[in-house]
Design a protein around this motif. Structure first.
Motif, PDB file in Angstrom:
ATOM      1  N   ARG A 171       0.833  -1.203   0.000  1.00 19.07           N
ATOM      2  CA  ARG A 171       0.000   0.000   0.000  1.00 19.07           C
ATOM      3  C   ARG A 171       0.872   1.260   0.000  1.00 19.07           C
ATOM      4  NH1 ARG A 171      -5.207   0.384   1.875  1.00 19.07           N
ATOM      5  NH2 ARG A 171      -4.586   2.012   3.323  1.00 19.07           N
ATOM      6  N   ARG A 172       1.956   1.250   0.800  1.00 19.48           N
ATOM      7  CA  ARG A 172       2.842   2.415   0.838  1.00 19.48           C
ATOM      8  C   ARG A 172       3.501   2.629  -0.526  1.00 19.48           C
ATOM      9  NH1 ARG A 172       3.505   0.824   6.341  1.00 19.48           N
ATOM     10  NH2 ARG A 172       5.079  -0.726   5.865  1.00 19.48           N
ATOM     11  N   ASN A 173       3.960   1.545  -1.152  1.00 24.48           N
ATOM     12  CA  ASN A 173       4.582   1.655  -2.474  1.00 24.48           C
ATOM     13  C   ASN A 173       3.584   2.137  -3.521  1.00 24.48           C
ATOM     14  OD1 ASN A 173       7.100   0.861  -1.563  1.00 24.48           O
ATOM     15  ND2 ASN A 173       6.726  -1.307  -1.994  1.00 24.48           N
ATOM     16  N   ASP A 174       2.363   1.601  -3.502  1.00 26.84           N
ATOM     17  CA  ASP A 174       1.325   2.033  -4.448  1.00 26.84           C
ATOM     18  C   ASP A 174       1.029   3.522  -4.284  1.00 26.84           C
ATOM     19  OD1 ASP A 174       1.166  -0.547  -5.380  1.00 26.84           O
ATOM     20  OD2 ASP A 174      -0.757  -1.003  -4.417  1.00 26.84           O
ATOM     21  N   TYR A 175       0.958   3.975  -3.018  1.00 26.61           N
ATOM     22  CA  TYR A 175       0.680   5.379  -2.733  1.00 26.61           C
ATOM     23  C   TYR A 175       1.821   6.259  -3.240  1.00 26.61           C
ATOM     24  CZ  TYR A 175      -0.377   9.640  -0.149  1.00 26.61           C
ATOM     25  OH  TYR A 175      -0.640  10.937   0.196  1.00 26.61           O
ATOM     26  N   LYS A 176       3.072   5.818  -2.983  1.00 28.06           N
ATOM     27  CA  LYS A 176       4.239   6.577  -3.438  1.00 28.06           C
ATOM     28  C   LYS A 176       4.255   6.658  -4.964  1.00 28.06           C
ATOM     29  CE  LYS A 176       9.285   6.622  -3.210  1.00 28.06           C
ATOM     30  NZ  LYS A 176       9.472   6.837  -4.622  1.00 28.06           N
ATOM     31  N   ASN A 177       3.983   5.537  -5.636  1.00 28.32           N
ATOM     32  CA  ASN A 177       3.951   5.534  -7.098  1.00 28.32           C
ATOM     33  C   ASN A 177       2.863   6.439  -7.642  1.00 28.32           C
ATOM     34  OD1 ASN A 177       6.082   3.737  -7.196  1.00 28.32           O
ATOM     35  ND2 ASN A 177       4.763   1.926  -7.340  1.00 28.32           N
ATOM     36  N   GLN A 178       1.716   6.439  -6.993  1.00 23.59           N
ATOM     37  CA  GLN A 178       0.612   7.298  -7.418  1.00 23.59           C
ATOM     38  C   GLN A 178       1.019   8.767  -7.297  1.00 23.59           C
ATOM     39  OE1 GLN A 178      -2.947   6.830  -5.108  1.00 23.59           O
ATOM     40  NE2 GLN A 178      -4.047   8.403  -6.233  1.00 23.59           N
ATOM     41  N   LYS A 179       1.660   9.137  -6.178  1.00 19.03           N
ATOM     42  CA  LYS A 179       2.107  10.517  -5.969  1.00 19.03           C
ATOM     43  C   LYS A 179       3.169  10.893  -6.998  1.00 19.03           C
ATOM     44  CE  LYS A 179      -0.356  12.054  -2.668  1.00 19.03           C
ATOM     45  NZ  LYS A 179      -1.360  13.040  -3.009  1.00 19.03           N
ATOM     46  N   ASP A 180       4.104   9.971  -7.297  1.00 29.43           N
ATOM     47  CA  ASP A 180       5.135  10.224  -8.303  1.00 29.43           C
ATOM     48  C   ASP A 180       4.523  10.449  -9.670  1.00 29.43           C
ATOM     49  OD1 ASP A 180       7.045   9.954  -6.342  1.00 29.43           O
ATOM     50  OD2 ASP A 180       7.646   7.936  -6.919  1.00 29.43           O
ATOM     51  N   ASN A 181       3.519   9.633 -10.015  1.00 30.87           N
ATOM     52  CA  ASN A 181       2.838   9.791 -11.323  1.00 30.87           C
ATOM     53  C   ASN A 181       2.085  11.098 -11.420  1.00 30.87           C
ATOM     54  OD1 ASN A 181       3.788   7.342 -12.226  1.00 30.87           O
ATOM     55  ND2 ASN A 181       1.949   6.212 -11.632  1.00 30.87           N
ATOM     56  N   GLU A 182       1.479  11.540 -10.299  1.00 33.31           N
ATOM     57  CA  GLU A 182       0.767  12.803 -10.294  1.00 33.31           C
ATOM     58  C   GLU A 182       1.717  13.987 -10.458  1.00 33.31           C
ATOM     59  OE1 GLU A 182      -1.523  12.920  -6.695  1.00 33.31           O
ATOM     60  OE2 GLU A 182      -2.897  11.351  -7.385  1.00 33.31           O
ATOM     61  N   ALA A 183       2.942  13.837  -9.915  1.00 29.19           N
ATOM     62  CA  ALA A 183       3.934  14.913  -9.998  1.00 29.19           C
ATOM     63  C   ALA A 183       4.490  15.056 -11.422  1.00 29.19           C
ATOM     64  CB  ALA A 183       5.078  14.648  -9.025  1.00 29.19           C
ATOM     65  N   ASN A 184       4.483  13.933 -12.186  1.00 28.90           N
ATOM     66  CA  ASN A 184       5.045  13.982 -13.541  1.00 28.90           C
ATOM     67  C   ASN A 184       4.054  14.418 -14.550  1.00 28.90           C
ATOM     68  OD1 ASN A 184       7.470  13.070 -12.645  1.00 28.90           O
ATOM     69  ND2 ASN A 184       6.932  10.918 -12.928  1.00 28.90           N
TER      70      ASN A 184
END
Length: 184
Positions: A171-184
């Motif tokens: 869940r933490r990794n999925d959340y981090k990936n989601q935030k990274d994708n939103e930033a790009n």
């Protein structure tokens, strides 16, 4: 009258104080009946929480768990102090040492052993209902007492600390990936 009857209560039960989690259960059952059997999967997805009751032998460290489903969390308020939903959740999932007369049978050791028991979350529903147990028993008077403590809650409630570890990490990794994708 129709409302009382829809809850499955008779006239004598109208003035009884009913538990919020009981009301929630009655409402969800009524929804399932009124919408039909095809809705059961949808309602389970929306409202059903999956947890694991874990038992870890203190001698051989083997672990096993029993899965349970819930239609919400019933958290107790800590008597005598202001608290938060997070503190109540810590207490709800706290490890309990079962020893002496409460030892649990371990198949690996082939005997009853001291065992740590705890609860972890496995799957959250889309809509999580949290009921706060605001009543306790006064053991001196043998009466129910309402707790008027302040219960704080944050706008965002991260449940990862109480998840099965490997799922919490995912869940933490999925959340981090989601935030990274939103930033790009």
């Amino acid at each position: 009258r129709d409302l009382t009857k829809s809850f499955g209560w008779n006239a004598d039960e109208v003035f009884d104080q009913h538990d919020v989690s009981e009301l929630n259960s009655v409402l969800l059952d009524a929804l399932k009946q009124s919408i039909g059997s095809e809705s059961e999967e949808l309602l389970n997805e929306l409202y059903t929480l999956l947890s694991v009751d874990t038992f870890t032998c203190e001698e051989c460290k083997s672990s096993r768990g029993n899965q349970s489903t819930w239609q919400g969390l019933s958290l107790n308020i800590i008597k005598g102090k202001d608290t938060s939903v997070e503190e109540s959740m810590d207490k709800y999932c706290e490890l309990e040492l079962m020893n002496e007369d409460n030892c649990v049978y371990c198949a690996n050791c082939d005997k009853k052993t001291p065992t740590k028991r705890g609860l972890q979350l496995k799957k959250l529903p889309y809509i999580l209902t949290i009921n706060l147990g605001r009543f306790t028993l006064d053991y001196e008077k043998w009466e129910r007492v309402k707790l008027n403590n302040i219960v704080k809650f944050s706008r965002y409630f991260n449940l990862d600390d109480w998840f099965v570890e490997e799922l919490a990490e995912k869940r933490r990794n999925d959340y981090k990936n989601q935030k990274d994708n939103e930033a790009n």
